[in-house]
Scaffold this motif. Structure first.
Motif, short mmCIF file in Angstrom:
data_model
loop_
_atom_site.label_atom_id
_atom_site.label_comp_id
_atom_site.label_asym_id
_atom_site.label_seq_id
_atom_site.Cartn_x
_atom_site.Cartn_y
_atom_site.Cartn_z
N GLY A 51 28.07 32.08 29.28
CA GLY A 51 27.42 30.88 28.75
C GLY A 51 28.43 29.78 28.47
N GLN A 52 27.91 28.65 28.00
CA GLN A 52 28.77 27.52 27.63
C GLN A 52 29.74 27.94 26.54
N ARG A 53 30.98 27.48 26.65
CA ARG A 53 32.05 27.81 25.72
C ARG A 53 32.29 29.33 25.67
N GLU A 54 32.14 29.97 26.83
CA GLU A 54 32.46 31.39 26.98
C GLU A 54 33.30 31.59 28.22
N MET A 55 33.97 32.74 28.29
CA MET A 55 34.73 33.13 29.47
C MET A 55 34.68 34.66 29.62
N ALA A 56 34.99 35.13 30.83
CA ALA A 56 35.06 36.57 31.07
C ALA A 56 35.97 36.81 32.27
N ALA A 57 36.61 37.97 32.29
CA ALA A 57 37.50 38.33 33.40
C ALA A 57 37.22 39.76 33.83
N ALA A 58 37.31 40.01 35.14
CA ALA A 58 37.05 41.35 35.68
C ALA A 58 37.82 41.52 36.98
N ALA A 59 37.97 42.77 37.39
CA ALA A 59 38.67 43.11 38.63
C ALA A 59 37.66 43.66 39.65
N PRO A 60 38.00 43.61 40.95
CA PRO A 60 37.04 44.04 41.98
C PRO A 60 36.56 45.49 41.84
N HIS A 61 37.39 46.35 41.27
CA HIS A 61 36.99 47.76 41.17
C HIS A 61 36.07 48.04 39.98
N ASP A 62 35.75 47.03 39.18
CA ASP A 62 34.90 47.21 38.00
C ASP A 62 33.51 47.66 38.45
N LYS A 63 33.12 48.85 38.03
CA LYS A 63 31.84 49.41 38.49
C LYS A 63 30.63 48.82 37.77
N ASN A 64 30.89 48.04 36.71
CA ASN A 64 29.78 47.49 35.92
C ASN A 64 29.31 46.13 36.42
N ILE A 65 30.13 45.47 37.22
CA ILE A 65 29.86 44.07 37.57
C ILE A 65 29.97 43.86 39.07
N SER A 84 45.13 36.07 44.01
CA SER A 84 44.87 36.30 45.44
C SER A 84 45.26 37.71 45.89
N GLY A 85 46.22 38.33 45.21
CA GLY A 85 46.66 39.66 45.62
C GLY A 85 45.72 40.77 45.20
N SER A 86 45.24 40.71 43.96
CA SER A 86 44.40 41.78 43.41
C SER A 86 42.91 41.47 43.48
N GLY A 87 42.56 40.19 43.55
CA GLY A 87 41.16 39.80 43.50
C GLY A 87 40.63 39.68 42.08
N ALA A 88 41.49 39.94 41.08
CA ALA A 88 41.05 39.78 39.68
C ALA A 88 40.61 38.34 39.45
N VAL A 89 39.51 38.17 38.71
CA VAL A 89 38.94 36.84 38.55
C VAL A 89 38.49 36.61 37.11
N ALA A 90 38.68 35.38 36.63
CA ALA A 90 38.15 34.96 35.33
C ALA A 90 37.30 33.72 35.56
#
Length: 310
Positions: A51-65, A84-90
């Protein structure tokens, strides 16, 4: 100096979107590529909604997302930071408040998730902030660019679908083209998106913003694989009944930075938020018992977020 624009390390940060596009017209092409993608309606299964004024980060192997995303950005700007190397994203939804600290947190989270993976670059994508009459979007853009420019790492700006590039004229009113985006964390694909369901705890999370929280909330614990809300508190809202007695048009004109271009559900959502605040005047007592966060775990059977009971 650490901001990289079109592959070139920058000594100075562009003051506004017009300067960016004039000096680096390639960003017009990048924006058009995003705008050419049809908007997808994303359901709640496998979704982490920010949501607004929120953030989150996860990696490609995360089975929940599968998808992390946000929408309803008019003067706000959606920020995506990816390794770019791991695909981790926030992903974050910035309205100008708490940007400096949140930028550092976003980059730190992505670096943590990228540990042990091949080396790569930190890539930055900005979407939103249409050309509004008061130039609120330009202020948010400037704050974000300055925050990343001050960071000690080199950060590649790979998308800037903001300002005039995210604006279309309808009648005599400037309107956003893209209101929201999703990121497929498995592939890194980013696409225009809408999210009919924005849970869990949408009213609680919206109440935090309505009551003036000054920080950007990190809502996902990647180590636990759990969505985490709070704890936080706010003062009681005076005149809640008075707000609820007003017309939708009144709420739109007084509670929006861009009343001409808000989605149709704006007033309805604000009413539900005000009712929640009215019913939970002290969330530290009624919501966050023992000062504990509300944790949600992905239910493997349904794919929905399920509240963890203590």
């Amino acid at each position: 100096m650490v901001l990289v624009l079109n592959g070139v390390l920058q000594d100075e940060c562009p003051m506004d979107t017009a300067s960016l596009f004039m000096q680096h017209p390639i960003y017009r092409d990048y924006a058009q590529q995003l705008l050419n993608i049809p908007t997808k309606s994303v359901g709640p299964v496998g979704l982490l909604y920010v949501g607004q004024r929120e953030m989150a980060a996860a990696a490609p192997h995360d089975k929940n997302i599968n998808i992390v995303g946000t929408d309803d950005a008019t003067t706000c700007i959606i920020v995506v930071v990816r390794h770019s190397g791991s695909g981790a994203v926030a992903l974050a939804h910035f309205d100008g408040t708490g940007v400096d600290e949140a930028v550092c947190t976003m980059v730190a989270r992505v670096q943590e998730l990228a540990l042990g993976y091949p080396e790569g670059r930190i890539e930055l994508q900005l979407i939103g902030g249409y050309r509004d009459p008061q130039s609120y979007g330009e202020e948010v853009f400037y704050n974000i660019m300055q925050s990343f420019h001050k960071h000690h790492l080199e950060i590649d700006l790979t998308q800037a679908c903001v300002g005039e590039l995210n604006t279309v004229l309808r009648g005599d009113v400037n309107c956003p083209i893209v209101y929201g985006v999703g990121v497929n964390i498995k592939t890194g694909e980013i696409f225009p998106a809408a999210f009919p369901e924005r849970g869990p705890d949408r009213e609680l999370r919206d109440a935090r913003i309505f009551m003036g929280a000054q920080n950007v909330l990190d809502i996902y614990d990647a180590a636990l694989g759990m969505l985490r809300i709070g704890p936080f508190n706010y003062d009681p809202l005076r005149g809640a009944d008075l707000w609820l007695a007003q017309s939708d048009e009144f709420l739109l004109q007084h509670l929006s930075s861009s009343p001409d271009v808000e989605p149709p559900h704006f007033a309805m959502h604000r009413r539900s938020t005000i009712r929640f605040i009215q019913e939970n005047q002290f969330p530290a007592i009624t919501v966050f018992r023992d000062n504990r966060p509300r944790y949600y775990r992905r239910d493997e059977a349904t794919g929905f977020w399920s509240l963890v009971r203590y």
